[in-house]
Design an enzyme around this catalytic site. Structure first.
Site, PDB file in Angstrom:
ATOM      1  N   SER A 157       4.714 -10.111   6.719  1.00 53.58           N
ATOM      2  CA  SER A 157       4.758  -8.667   6.914  1.00 53.58           C
ATOM      3  C   SER A 157       3.752  -8.241   7.992  1.00 53.58           C
ATOM      4  O   SER A 157       4.057  -7.442   8.879  1.00 53.58           O
ATOM      5  CB  SER A 157       4.458  -7.981   5.575  1.00 53.58           C
ATOM      6  OG  SER A 157       4.607  -6.607   5.682  1.00 53.58           O
ATOM      7  N   TYR A 187       2.858  -6.998  -6.198  1.00 61.76           N
ATOM      8  CA  TYR A 187       4.045  -6.470  -5.517  1.00 61.76           C
ATOM      9  C   TYR A 187       5.297  -7.040  -6.184  1.00 61.76           C
ATOM     10  O   TYR A 187       6.286  -6.335  -6.393  1.00 61.76           O
ATOM     11  CB  TYR A 187       3.978  -6.884  -4.043  1.00 61.76           C
ATOM     12  CG  TYR A 187       5.126  -6.400  -3.183  1.00 61.76           C
ATOM     13  CD1 TYR A 187       5.020  -5.223  -2.455  1.00 61.76           C
ATOM     14  CD2 TYR A 187       6.310  -7.123  -3.097  1.00 61.76           C
ATOM     15  CE1 TYR A 187       6.067  -4.787  -1.658  1.00 61.76           C
ATOM     16  CE2 TYR A 187       7.362  -6.690  -2.313  1.00 61.76           C
ATOM     17  CZ  TYR A 187       7.240  -5.526  -1.586  1.00 61.76           C
ATOM     18  OH  TYR A 187       8.288  -5.096  -0.813  1.00 61.76           O
ATOM     19  N   HIS A 197      -8.827  -0.648   1.991  1.00 64.07           N
ATOM     20  CA  HIS A 197      -8.691  -2.100   2.050  1.00 64.07           C
ATOM     21  C   HIS A 197     -10.061  -2.761   1.850  1.00 64.07           C
ATOM     22  O   HIS A 197     -10.202  -3.972   1.992  1.00 64.07           O
ATOM     23  CB  HIS A 197      -8.151  -2.548   3.416  1.00 64.07           C
ATOM     24  CG  HIS A 197      -6.758  -2.077   3.724  1.00 64.07           C
ATOM     25  ND1 HIS A 197      -5.714  -2.197   2.848  1.00 64.07           N
ATOM     26  CD2 HIS A 197      -6.226  -1.522   4.849  1.00 64.07           C
ATOM     27  CE1 HIS A 197      -4.609  -1.736   3.403  1.00 64.07           C
ATOM     28  NE2 HIS A 197      -4.899  -1.310   4.618  1.00 64.07           N
ATOM     29  N   THR A 205       0.821  -1.215   0.000  1.00 63.29           N
ATOM     30  CA  THR A 205       0.000   0.000   0.000  1.00 63.29           C
ATOM     31  C   THR A 205       0.858   1.270   0.000  1.00 63.29           C
ATOM     32  O   THR A 205       0.636   2.184  -0.806  1.00 63.29           O
ATOM     33  CB  THR A 205      -0.885   0.022   1.277  1.00 63.29           C
ATOM     34  OG1 THR A 205      -1.348  -1.289   1.554  1.00 63.29           O
ATOM     35  CG2 THR A 205      -2.019   0.993   1.146  1.00 63.29           C
ATOM     36  N   THR A 206       1.807   1.316   0.919  1.00 61.29           N
ATOM     37  CA  THR A 206       2.622   2.529   1.103  1.00 61.29           C
ATOM     38  C   THR A 206       3.387   2.849  -0.186  1.00 61.29           C
ATOM     39  O   THR A 206       3.451   4.004  -0.629  1.00 61.29           O
ATOM     40  CB  THR A 206       3.630   2.303   2.259  1.00 61.29           C
ATOM     41  OG1 THR A 206       2.948   1.671   3.341  1.00 61.29           O
ATOM     42  CG2 THR A 206       4.266   3.588   2.709  1.00 61.29           C
ATOM     43  N   GLY A 211      11.011  -4.937   2.622  1.00 66.10           N
ATOM     44  CA  GLY A 211      10.687  -4.572   1.242  1.00 66.10           C
ATOM     45  C   GLY A 211      11.228  -5.555   0.215  1.00 66.10           C
ATOM     46  O   GLY A 211      11.711  -5.163  -0.842  1.00 66.10           O
TER      47      GLY A 211
END
Ligand SMILES: Nc1ncnc2c1ncn2[C@@H]1O[C@H](COP(=O)(O)O)[C@@H](OP(=O)(O)O)[C@H]1O
Ligand SMILES: C[C@]12CC[C@@H]3c4ccc(OS(=O)(=O)O)cc4CC[C@H]3[C@@H]1CC[C@@H]2O
Length: 325
Positions: A169, A227, A139, A77-78, A291
């Protein structure tokens, strides 16, 4: 945010009577970080975020020009917020003269509002004042999106992550968010809850599959990114996002600069993302851990990884969706 160190979304006492009335009729379970979570429209929520979703469903009026970023928690998301914010604002805030780019001094969560979070904190918040195109994130599952999001021509960018990395995570995030509550909670129990769909926002597979099918049915409305692909070929995926959003021609150099500014190394080393808290009480640094792709190997035993793999196999078979790791 109150003076307590517990982030707002884990607190129960500030919900309205209307939310309490609805909640009293919903299935409930003991949560991992919260004492109680509630099942609404098939998904498990904390009281606070459920209240935010209810208000969002009632009040949010989507515009055709809106862009909504959708993720399961801990799926990027970030990063997605940073990339799309920089993309949309590349003329107003050129990344090349990056000395004063907003992302250098502001956490991405403060630049892109979290719909259900904002509605929880400020039920009367007026989104109509945001500059166009409005960029927001949520979300909320596809099934529970406000009606106007579905009926308008607004665009949705959905980012999905390998569930093992997503779980790991979330596991580390939860431990930072609520160290005392999570101290004695074994990871085996958390994996079990995850595979039963009973962690916040879960079942994760329904969330992913709903947007996966929506993107296949209506590719001009929902763009499905992962991702992993973002990580492996950020520039290619950025261009795909830009094209989907109708951003027009982008110089290669512009794309490179945005990707560099929004990289994990760049964002996670900024003072603003190392120190301080968001207004909801969550420390900005908790949104940056490793990450990486495949980092689950450092946390999950072979048997726990297999347990998640079995769930993935069962829930995604026949969907055409494959996770890389
Ligand atoms: N710029 C970036 N590039 C890649 N990954 C990033 C990133 N910023 C945050 N992340 C990672 O995204 C995850 C957080 O997801 P979210 O933003 O949805 O909460 C964390 O994963 P890890 O915990 O695996 O490191 C975090 O480190
Ligand atoms: C949405 C959020 C990431 C998830 C955070 C969360 C995770 C697990 C929780 O416990 S349980 O309900 O599964 O027992 C509770 C929460 C509440 C806060 C959630 C975070 C707010 C913003 C992040 O993207």
């Amino acid at each position: 945010m109150s003076s307590s160190s517990v982030p707002d979304y884990l607190r129960d006492e500030e919900v309205t009577q209307a939310t309490r009335d609805l909640i009293s009729s919903l299935p409930k379970e003991k949560g991992w970080l919260v004492s109680e979570m509630y099942q609404y429209q098939g998904r498990w929520h904390t009281q606070a975020l459920l209240q935010g979703i209810l208000i969002c469903q009632k009040r949010f009026e989507a515009k055709d020009s809106d862009i909504i970023l959708v993720t399961n928690p801990k799926s990027g998301t970030t990063w997605l917020k940073a990339l799309v914010f920089a993309l949309l604002n590349r003329h107003k805030f050129p990344v090349s003269s990056s000395g004063n780019h907003p992302l250098l001094v502001t956490n991405p969560h403060l630049l892109v509002p979290f719909l259900e979070g904002v509605y929880y904190e400020s039920p009367d918040f007026d989104f109509s004042g945001l500059p166009s195109p409005r960029l927001m994130n949520t979300h909320i599952s596809h099934l529970s999106l406000p009606e106007s999001v579905k009926s308008s021509s607004c665009k949705i960018v959905y980012c999905c992550r390998n569930p093992k990395d997503m779980f790991v995570s979330l596991w580390h995030f939860g431990k930072k968010l609520a160290p005392e509550e999570t101290a004695d909670y074994p990871i085996e129990k958390a994996v079990e809850a995850f595979c039963e769909g009973k962690l916040i926002g879960g079942p994760f597979w329904d969330h992913i599959l709903e947007y996966w099918y929506a993107s296949r049915e209506n590719p001009n409305k929902v763009l499905f990114v992962t991702y992993e692909e973002l990580k492996k070929q950020t520039e290619v995926e950025m261009k795909r996002i830009a094209e989907f959003l109708g951003c027009g021609f982008l110089e290669e150099e512009e794309v490179r600069e945005i990707v560099k500014l929004c990289s994990f190394e760049s964002l996670s080393n900024l003072e603003v993302n190392k120190e301080g808290k968001l207004p909801n009480g969550i420390e900005t640094k908790t949104f940056f851990r490793k990450g990486e792709i495949g980092g689950w190997r450092d946390t999950l035993s072979e048997s726990l990884a297999e347990e998640i793999d079995r769930t993935i196999e069962e829930k995604f078979q026949g969907s055409g969706l494959k996770f890389s790791s």
